[in-house]
Design a protein around this motif. Structure first.
Motif, mmCIF file in Angstrom:
data_model
loop_
_atom_site.group_PDB
_atom_site.id
_atom_site.type_symbol
_atom_site.label_atom_id
_atom_site.label_comp_id
_atom_site.label_asym_id
_atom_site.label_seq_id
_atom_site.Cartn_x
_atom_site.Cartn_y
_atom_site.Cartn_z
ATOM 1 N N ALA A 114 10.457 0.414 11.600
ATOM 2 C CA ALA A 114 10.467 -0.739 11.624
ATOM 3 C C ALA A 114 9.785 -1.486 10.305
ATOM 4 O O ALA A 114 8.352 -0.750 10.720
ATOM 5 C CB ALA A 114 10.694 -1.966 12.379
ATOM 6 N N GLN A 115 10.500 -1.344 9.151
ATOM 7 C CA GLN A 115 9.528 -2.285 8.331
ATOM 8 C C GLN A 115 9.481 -3.422 6.867
ATOM 9 O O GLN A 115 10.936 -3.760 7.516
ATOM 10 C CB GLN A 115 9.806 -1.563 6.965
ATOM 11 C CG GLN A 115 9.043 -1.599 5.843
ATOM 12 C CD GLN A 115 9.689 -0.950 4.677
ATOM 13 O OE1 GLN A 115 10.274 0.481 4.904
ATOM 14 N NE2 GLN A 115 9.308 -0.575 3.304
ATOM 15 N N ILE A 116 9.418 -4.098 8.250
ATOM 16 C CA ILE A 116 8.906 -6.001 7.204
ATOM 17 C C ILE A 116 7.990 -6.023 6.049
ATOM 18 O O ILE A 116 6.839 -5.460 5.688
ATOM 19 C CB ILE A 116 8.395 -6.715 8.300
ATOM 20 C CG1 ILE A 116 9.572 -6.209 9.645
ATOM 21 C CG2 ILE A 116 9.379 -8.569 8.255
ATOM 22 C CD1 ILE A 116 9.123 -6.736 10.534
ATOM 23 N N GLN A 117 8.599 -6.805 5.948
ATOM 24 C CA GLN A 117 7.886 -6.566 3.959
ATOM 25 C C GLN A 117 8.371 -7.074 3.097
ATOM 26 O O GLN A 117 9.667 -8.507 3.211
ATOM 27 C CB GLN A 117 8.135 -5.495 2.643
ATOM 28 C CG GLN A 117 7.755 -5.209 1.587
ATOM 29 C CD GLN A 117 8.274 -3.863 1.093
ATOM 30 O OE1 GLN A 117 7.586 -2.411 1.392
ATOM 31 N NE2 GLN A 117 8.182 -4.277 -0.380
ATOM 32 N N ARG A 118 7.468 -8.379 2.746
ATOM 33 C CA ARG A 118 7.986 -9.682 1.557
ATOM 34 C C ARG A 118 7.478 -9.167 0.455
ATOM 35 O O ARG A 118 5.950 -8.562 0.216
ATOM 36 C CB ARG A 118 7.171 -10.592 1.965
ATOM 37 C CG ARG A 118 6.554 -12.241 1.113
ATOM 38 C CD ARG A 118 5.473 -12.984 1.494
ATOM 39 N NE ARG A 118 5.833 -14.197 0.724
ATOM 40 C CZ ARG A 118 5.987 -14.248 -0.792
ATOM 41 N NH1 ARG A 118 5.132 -13.355 -1.778
ATOM 42 N NH2 ARG A 118 6.439 -15.602 -1.610
#
Length: 490
Positions: A114-118
């Motif tokens: 999973a990749q969560i990026q702001r």
């Protein structure tokens, strides 16, 4: 479904092609044995030692005849620490081969990420793009599997396999050496016991002679010179007794070290010590038999074959390296909808690298060739060493019997000389010096006979060991050590 089937089929085909890749290793040919075709001092053709089965197939329970020695060998094979280390070395080499062999098959596994990026506003794609992006992925795939078209991985696997076989033969060498070492330590202990008995009898005899000379001295018949010479003989025997006790203790310590534990108190009773401790004749055969009978020679050839395979791996490094990474699964911006049918995902990433300017590749090939040449020389030296060991032992077999006969005759002659010298001294014809000289000659002949008898036994054990004997417990009808030239990891 057809797309997934295509992917699996393509992976299967590529795997098959990789496993069936060619090999750039040189064709292996066993080097010619750099030794004569016959042993010097070998028994004539047709004798028992030539017509019997190979010594390597002669079980140590048949070769050694002493029940106590057989029990000690069995204890040592179970408890000796060098033997345990050798066994574990084989397990280590087997594991190394298993690791290298696994490189020939793709590593397929389940995974997910999973990749969560702001992102800041000026890096977002589109005005309505959210500030936080999410990406989820899960599936089955493999990572950087090398398609072994040029046999690099195959040859590395072959080299590891040959190293495993060489280590297995090294274990056999330790086994054979341990059997011989236990026998030699046991014979040394038994000989020390006989020598101690001889010294004690000699000391008692010289003490009796001293007492007689002392009586003659007290009544004025013998002089001070005779008395001092007699006393010197007693002290010499007393010193020898302490020395032989030290030899006996050290032989016992060596035997206990080889056994790997304190010697049990309930060992079988020993047989009468002498030439019947061993089989009367050892089958010799021809020098060429050593190539398939001696484990150290077999192991050296396996090491040579491994070096030959490493040359092939080094050659393959000059050719393109092709690897693939693939994934078949699902991808989604939301975790809840990851495994829906509309989110199916696959990726296929082949990679090709080709060396152009790389001194390391050329250097590795030169290194592999040099190591192969070293392995050839080591193999040939192992053969030459084995030939020398057998030839030396055969020289002993050809001469020890005659030497023992001569020493036995010398002992009889020295005994008669001592009796005559003692008679002439008692009659006042000669001085005590003649008695002293005769005692020394007899004592020396007796010691030489015991030592030569020990050397004769040791020599026969060395011949048995040099011919590859001591690996099997009981005599086998056929050879237990096949020629390794065709051995391969497949």
């Amino acid at each position: 479904m057809s797309q997934r089937y295509f992917q699996l089929t393509a992976l299967s085909v590529l795997t098959t092609l990789a496993l069936a890749g060619c090999s750039l290793a040189p064709n292996y040919e066993r080097p010619a044995a750099p030794v004569p075709a016959l042993y010097p001092d070998a028994p004539p053709a047709g004798t028992a030692t030539q017509s019997a089965s190979a010594a390597a197939d002669l079980g140590w329970r048949e070769f050694f005849r002493d029940p106590r020695l057989l029990a000690l060998i069995e204890i040592a094979l179970q408890n000796n620490r060098d033997m345990r280390i050798a066994v574990e070395r084989v397990q280590e080499a087997r594991a190394q081969f298993g690791i290298q062999q696994s490189e020939r098959l793709p590593t397929i596994g389940l995974g997910g990420n999973a990749q969560i990026q702001r992102n800041p506003e000026n890096l977002r794609v589109g005005a309505d793009a959210p500030s936080v992006s999410r990406y989820y992925q899960a599936g089955i795939g493999n990572t950087a599997f090398e398609l072994d078209f040029f046999g690099r991985v195959k040859n590395l696997s072959e080299a590891a396999y040959q190293q495993y076989l060489a280590t297995d033969q090294a274990q056999r060498t330790v086994h054979i050496s341990l059997v011989a070492q236990v026998a030699e330590a046991y014979f040394a202990l038994r000989t020390a016991e006989l020598q101690q008995d001889l010294v004690q009898k000699t000391l008692q005899s010289r003490q009796n002679t001293y007492d007689l000379v002392k009586t003659r001295y007290d009544i004025g018949v013998a002089g001070a010179l005779d008395l001092n010479q007699a006393k010197g003989q007693v002290e010499s025997a007393r010193a020898d007794l302490q020395n032989i006790k030290r030899v006996q203790s050290r032989a016992l310590n060596t035997l206990q070290l080889l056994a790997g534990q304190p010697l049990p108190a309930d060992l079988p009773a020993p047989s009468v010590f002498g030439k019947d401790q061993l089989l009367a004749a050892v089958p010799v055969g021809l020098p060429s038999d050593l190539l398939v009978r001696r484990p150290d020679i077999i192991g050296a050839e396996h090491a040579l074959m491994g070096a030959n395979a490493n040359v092939g791996a080094a050659r393959a490094a000059f050719f393109p390296n092709i690897s693939i990474t693939g994934l078949l699964g699902f991808a989604s911006p939301a975790l809840g909808g990851l495994f829906s049918s509309s989110q199916r995902f696959w990726s296929f990433a082949p990679q090709l690298t080709m060396p152009i300017f790389s001194g390391g590749v050329s250097g590795n090939l030169d290194l592999a060739k040099a190591r192969k040449n070293i392995a050839v020389a080591q193999y040939e030296k192992t053969i030459q060493t084995a030939f020398k060991e057998v030839a030396d032992a055969l020289a002993g077999e050809a001469t020890y019997a005659g030497q023992l006969d001569a020493l036995r005759s010398l002992e009889d002659s020295a005994l008669q000389t001592l009796k005559l010298a003692q008679l002439r001294y008692d009659s006042g014809i000669d001085s005590f010096l003649q008695v002293q000289s005769a005692e020394i000659t007899l004592y020396t002949a007796q010691q030489q006979f015991l030592q030569t008898g020990l050397d004769s036994l040791m020599n026969r054990v060395e011949l048995y060991k040099a011919l590859g004997g001591g690996w099997t417990e009981t005599t086998s009808a056929a050879g237990a050590n096949p020629a390794p030239a065709g051995a391969s990891a497949g």
